[in-house]
Write a protein that holds these residues in place. Structure first.
Motif, PDB file in Angstrom:
ATOM      1  N   PRO A 158      47.121  36.047  30.663  1.00 37.52           N
ATOM      2  CA  PRO A 158      46.398  36.984  29.801  1.00 37.52           C
ATOM      3  C   PRO A 158      46.143  38.325  30.468  1.00 37.52           C
ATOM      4  CG  PRO A 158      44.864  35.454  30.778  1.00 37.52           C
ATOM      5  CD  PRO A 158      46.238  35.010  31.236  1.00 37.52           C
ATOM      6  N   ILE A 159      45.732  39.273  29.660  1.00 40.96           N
ATOM      7  CA  ILE A 159      45.348  40.598  30.125  1.00 40.96           C
ATOM      8  C   ILE A 159      43.896  40.825  29.708  1.00 40.96           C
ATOM      9  CG2 ILE A 159      46.183  41.695  28.005  1.00 40.96           C
ATOM     10  CD1 ILE A 159      47.000  44.113  29.634  1.00 40.96           C
ATOM     11  N   ASP A 160      43.100  41.443  30.578  1.00 39.61           N
ATOM     12  CA  ASP A 160      41.704  41.672  30.208  1.00 39.61           C
ATOM     13  C   ASP A 160      41.583  42.937  29.367  1.00 39.61           C
ATOM     14  OD1 ASP A 160      41.528  43.947  31.938  1.00 39.61           O
ATOM     15  OD2 ASP A 160      40.930  42.685  33.608  1.00 39.61           O
ATOM     16  N   ALA A 161      40.411  43.111  28.778  1.00 43.99           N
ATOM     17  CA  ALA A 161      40.209  44.200  27.826  1.00 43.99           C
ATOM     18  C   ALA A 161      40.350  45.571  28.478  1.00 43.99           C
ATOM     19  CB  ALA A 161      38.845  44.069  27.168  1.00 43.99           C
ATOM     20  N   GLU A 162      39.903  45.698  29.719  1.00 41.15           N
ATOM     21  CA  GLU A 162      39.960  47.005  30.379  1.00 41.15           C
ATOM     22  C   GLU A 162      41.404  47.435  30.603  1.00 41.15           C
ATOM     23  OE1 GLU A 162      37.353  48.326  33.160  1.00 41.15           O
ATOM     24  OE2 GLU A 162      35.630  47.187  32.455  1.00 41.15           O
ATOM     25  N   ARG A 163      42.255  46.492  31.031  1.00 40.63           N
ATOM     26  CA  ARG A 163      43.655  46.860  31.224  1.00 40.63           C
ATOM     27  C   ARG A 163      44.329  47.093  29.869  1.00 40.63           C
ATOM     28  NH1 ARG A 163      48.533  43.818  34.559  1.00 40.63           N
ATOM     29  NH2 ARG A 163      49.724  45.729  34.941  1.00 40.63           N
ATOM     30  N   ALA A 164      43.955  46.301  28.872  1.00 31.60           N
ATOM     31  CA  ALA A 164      44.514  46.494  27.531  1.00 31.60           C
ATOM     32  C   ALA A 164      44.165  47.887  27.004  1.00 31.60           C
ATOM     33  CB  ALA A 164      44.000  45.417  26.585  1.00 31.60           C
ATOM     34  N   TYR A 165      42.961  48.329  27.282  1.00 34.05           N
ATOM     35  CA  TYR A 165      42.543  49.673  26.862  1.00 34.05           C
ATOM     36  C   TYR A 165      43.312  50.741  27.630  1.00 34.05           C
ATOM     37  CZ  TYR A 165      39.492  53.716  26.109  1.00 34.05           C
ATOM     38  OH  TYR A 165      39.006  54.964  25.803  1.00 34.05           O
ATOM     39  N   ALA A 166      43.492  50.529  28.916  1.00 35.72           N
ATOM     40  CA  ALA A 166      44.196  51.505  29.755  1.00 35.72           C
ATOM     41  C   ALA A 166      45.652  51.665  29.324  1.00 35.72           C
ATOM     42  CB  ALA A 166      44.132  51.095  31.220  1.00 35.72           C
ATOM     43  N   THR A 167      46.254  50.610  28.796  1.00 33.60           N
ATOM     44  CA  THR A 167      47.660  50.678  28.364  1.00 33.60           C
ATOM     45  C   THR A 167      47.813  51.202  26.943  1.00 33.60           C
ATOM     46  OG1 THR A 167      47.666  48.400  27.552  1.00 33.60           O
ATOM     47  CG2 THR A 167      48.279  48.742  29.856  1.00 33.60           C
ATOM     48  N   GLY A 168      46.687  51.385  26.227  1.00 32.03           N
ATOM     49  CA  GLY A 168      46.769  51.876  24.863  1.00 32.03           C
ATOM     50  C   GLY A 168      46.802  50.796  23.807  1.00 32.03           C
ATOM     51  N   LEU A 169      46.744  49.536  24.221  1.00 33.03           N
ATOM     52  CA  LEU A 169      46.741  48.450  23.241  1.00 33.03           C
ATOM     53  C   LEU A 169      45.451  48.448  22.436  1.00 33.03           C
ATOM     54  CD1 LEU A 169      47.992  45.797  22.114  1.00 33.03           C
ATOM     55  CD2 LEU A 169      46.813  44.604  23.968  1.00 33.03           C
ATOM     56  N   VAL A 170      44.344  48.752  23.102  1.00 32.87           N
ATOM     57  CA  VAL A 170      43.018  48.763  22.480  1.00 32.87           C
ATOM     58  C   VAL A 170      42.591  50.198  22.224  1.00 32.87           C
ATOM     59  CG1 VAL A 170      40.576  48.279  22.935  1.00 32.87           C
ATOM     60  CG2 VAL A 170      42.310  46.544  23.440  1.00 32.87           C
ATOM     61  N   ASN A 171      42.101  50.454  21.010  1.00 35.67           N
ATOM     62  CA  ASN A 171      41.668  51.808  20.627  1.00 35.67           C
ATOM     63  C   ASN A 171      40.294  52.170  21.155  1.00 35.67           C
ATOM     64  OD1 ASN A 171      43.526  50.685  18.371  1.00 35.67           O
ATOM     65  ND2 ASN A 171      43.601  52.899  18.080  1.00 35.67           N
ATOM     66  N   ARG A 172      39.370  51.217  21.131  1.00 27.97           N
ATOM     67  CA  ARG A 172      38.001  51.446  21.590  1.00 27.97           C
ATOM     68  C   ARG A 172      37.601  50.280  22.482  1.00 27.97           C
ATOM     69  NH1 ARG A 172      39.094  55.329  18.857  1.00 27.97           N
ATOM     70  NH2 ARG A 172      37.853  56.418  17.280  1.00 27.97           N
ATOM     71  N   LEU A 173      37.006  50.584  23.633  1.00 30.96           N
ATOM     72  CA  LEU A 173      36.494  49.573  24.542  1.00 30.96           C
ATOM     73  C   LEU A 173      34.982  49.732  24.616  1.00 30.96           C
ATOM     74  CD1 LEU A 173      37.163  47.324  26.624  1.00 30.96           C
ATOM     75  CD2 LEU A 173      37.245  49.134  28.357  1.00 30.96           C
ATOM     76  N   VAL A 174      34.260  48.657  24.305  1.00 29.11           N
ATOM     77  CA  VAL A 174      32.805  48.750  24.195  1.00 29.11           C
ATOM     78  C   VAL A 174      32.143  47.605  24.956  1.00 29.11           C
ATOM     79  CG1 VAL A 174      32.903  49.951  21.983  1.00 29.11           C
ATOM     80  CG2 VAL A 174      32.826  47.441  22.022  1.00 29.11           C
ATOM     81  N   GLU A 175      30.844  47.695  25.067  1.00 27.09           N
ATOM     82  CA  GLU A 175      30.085  46.643  25.733  1.00 27.09           C
ATOM     83  C   GLU A 175      30.041  45.390  24.858  1.00 27.09           C
ATOM     84  OE1 GLU A 175      29.062  46.853  28.854  1.00 27.09           O
ATOM     85  OE2 GLU A 175      30.022  48.838  28.829  1.00 27.09           O
ATOM     86  N   PRO A 176      29.842  44.223  25.464  1.00 28.80           N
ATOM     87  CA  PRO A 176      29.774  42.976  24.686  1.00 28.80           C
ATOM     88  C   PRO A 176      28.767  43.067  23.542  1.00 28.80           C
ATOM     89  CG  PRO A 176      29.906  42.466  27.009  1.00 28.80           C
ATOM     90  CD  PRO A 176      29.759  43.963  26.916  1.00 28.80           C
ATOM     91  N   GLY A 177      29.184  42.551  22.403  1.00 26.17           N
ATOM     92  CA  GLY A 177      28.325  42.573  21.220  1.00 26.17           C
ATOM     93  C   GLY A 177      28.460  43.813  20.369  1.00 26.17           C
ATOM     94  N   GLN A 178      29.269  44.789  20.807  1.00 26.01           N
ATOM     95  CA  GLN A 178      29.363  46.060  20.093  1.00 26.01           C
ATOM     96  C   GLN A 178      30.705  46.275  19.387  1.00 26.01           C
ATOM     97  OE1 GLN A 178      26.676  48.144  19.725  1.00 26.01           O
ATOM     98  NE2 GLN A 178      25.695  46.371  20.669  1.00 26.01           N
ATOM     99  N   ALA A 179      31.592  45.283  19.424  1.00 26.68           N
ATOM    100  CA  ALA A 179      32.928  45.488  18.849  1.00 26.68           C
ATOM    101  C   ALA A 179      32.876  45.758  17.348  1.00 26.68           C
ATOM    102  CB  ALA A 179      33.824  44.277  19.140  1.00 26.68           C
ATOM    103  N   LEU A 180      32.089  44.990  16.618  1.00 25.76           N
ATOM    104  CA  LEU A 180      32.021  45.199  15.178  1.00 25.76           C
ATOM    105  C   LEU A 180      31.439  46.565  14.849  1.00 25.76           C
ATOM    106  CD1 LEU A 180      32.405  44.255  12.305  1.00 25.76           C
ATOM    107  CD2 LEU A 180      30.222  43.025  12.466  1.00 25.76           C
ATOM    108  N   ALA A 181      30.383  46.968  15.546  1.00 28.09           N
ATOM    109  CA  ALA A 181      29.782  48.279  15.289  1.00 28.09           C
ATOM    110  C   ALA A 181      30.785  49.395  15.565  1.00 28.09           C
ATOM    111  CB  ALA A 181      28.532  48.463  16.145  1.00 28.09           C
ATOM    112  N   ALA A 182      31.541  49.261  16.659  1.00 27.77           N
ATOM    113  CA  ALA A 182      32.533  50.288  16.988  1.00 27.77           C
ATOM    114  C   ALA A 182      33.669  50.295  15.977  1.00 27.77           C
ATOM    115  CB  ALA A 182      33.081  50.055  18.395  1.00 27.77           C
ATOM    116  N   ALA A 183      34.042  49.122  15.488  1.00 28.96           N
ATOM    117  CA  ALA A 183      35.081  49.051  14.454  1.00 28.96           C
ATOM    118  C   ALA A 183      34.593  49.704  13.162  1.00 28.96           C
ATOM    119  CB  ALA A 183      35.478  47.607  14.210  1.00 28.96           C
ATOM    120  N   ARG A 184      33.329  49.515  12.843  1.00 28.64           N
ATOM    121  CA  ARG A 184      32.770  50.160  11.651  1.00 28.64           C
ATOM    122  C   ARG A 184      32.772  51.677  11.808  1.00 28.64           C
ATOM    123  NH1 ARG A 184      27.807  46.941   8.825  1.00 28.64           N
ATOM    124  NH2 ARG A 184      28.101  48.717   7.415  1.00 28.64           N
ATOM    125  N   ASP A 185      32.469  52.144  13.007  1.00 33.31           N
ATOM    126  CA  ASP A 185      32.502  53.587  13.256  1.00 33.31           C
ATOM    127  C   ASP A 185      33.925  54.126  13.081  1.00 33.31           C
ATOM    128  OD1 ASP A 185      31.223  56.136  14.452  1.00 33.31           O
ATOM    129  OD2 ASP A 185      32.958  55.773  15.743  1.00 33.31           O
TER     130      ASP A 185
END
Length: 268
Positions: free
Chosen positions: A175-202
């Protein structure tokens, strides 16, 4: 128009739907006792929801998430595979989970808090954007079980991250962790635990005010154009632009700008 949480008979418990804003839908995988593993029930329910969303002009964007924070989706239900009912987790129109190969024109955002592996990662790759918390992890471990990530993983991942890294993840199954996924461009927004839905809504809130048909046609060209040579992609863009010119929204945007008011989109 879908106005409240949808209940699809026996499938109500495993996939939930609700409108959380006037033009924003939330779809939630909800099979926690099986880490949201996909079986026939999940696939059938998700396919129905996808079709309802596509048919509802009021829905302009969709967030796909999990009801639990440790796991988004662990992939296929291997128990169903072992029992001989594995084919039920694919549908004729949507493929695996009733989702990964579905014809969808509206933008989908995956909101990931925990583990998204195997078919769960392939569901993410079928979405247009991914928002993840720092505790999220992504992987295609199929080769560790003598299998292949054939629900989009092996051919979509090299288009989303550098090919050499994609090959590594596919061949090792690690697997790949979220920080590396974000660094490669796979992830659009990287947030603290519990904040993914709020960031997706934004993120969705930056999409839904735009002209829905313009978003849909633009994304259609972007999705297909990535795999086309430049000339063919230009032809596709011209075709979609011609379709857009015939819409009421195409005229409404410039008119609202001249009249110094907010546009009123009709989706027509």
């Amino acid at each position: 128009m879908i106005t409240e949480t949808e209940r699809h008979g026996e499938s109500a418990a495993v996939v939930l739907f609700e409108m959380i804003e006037p033009h924003l839908a939330l779809v939630t995988l909800n099979r926690p006792e099986k880490r949201n593993a996909v079986n026939g029930e999940v696939a059938a329910a998700l396919e129905v929801i996808v079709r309802r969303i596509e048919d509802d002009p009021q829905v302009r964007a969709v967030i796909l998430t999990s009801s639990q924070d440790k796991v988004f989706c662990a992939g296929a239900d291997l128990g169903a595979v072992a029992s001989g009912t594995g084919l039920s987790m694919e549908t004729a129109h949507g493929g695996f989970a009733g989702f990964v190969f579905a014809n969808r024109v509206k933008p989908w955002i995956a909101a990931i808090e925990g583990l998204a592996v195997a078919g769960g990662f392939e569901i993410c790759l079928a979405c247009d954007m991914i928002v993840a918390s720092r505790q999220a992890r992504f992987g295609l471990p199929e080769v560790k079980r003598g299998l292949m990530a054939g629900a989009g993983g092996v051919h979509r991942l090299p288009n989303r991250i550098p090919a050499s890294l994609a090959y590594e993840l596919i061949a090792t199954g690690e697997p790949i962790d979220a920080e590396r996924a974000y660094a490669t461009g796979l992830v659009n927004r990287l947030v603290e635990p519990g904040q993914a839905l709020a960031a997706a809504r934004d993120l969705a809130g930056r999409i839904t005010p735009n002209a829905p048909l313009a978003v849909q046609h633009s994304l259609a060209v972007a999705r297909a154009g990535a795999a086309l040579p430049d000339g063919a992609a230009r032809v596709l863009a011209s075709e979609r632009m011609a379709m857009l010119r015939k819409t009421e929204d195409f005229r409404e945007g410039p008119r609202a700008f001249v009249e110094k008011r907010d546009p009123v989109w009709t989706g027509r």
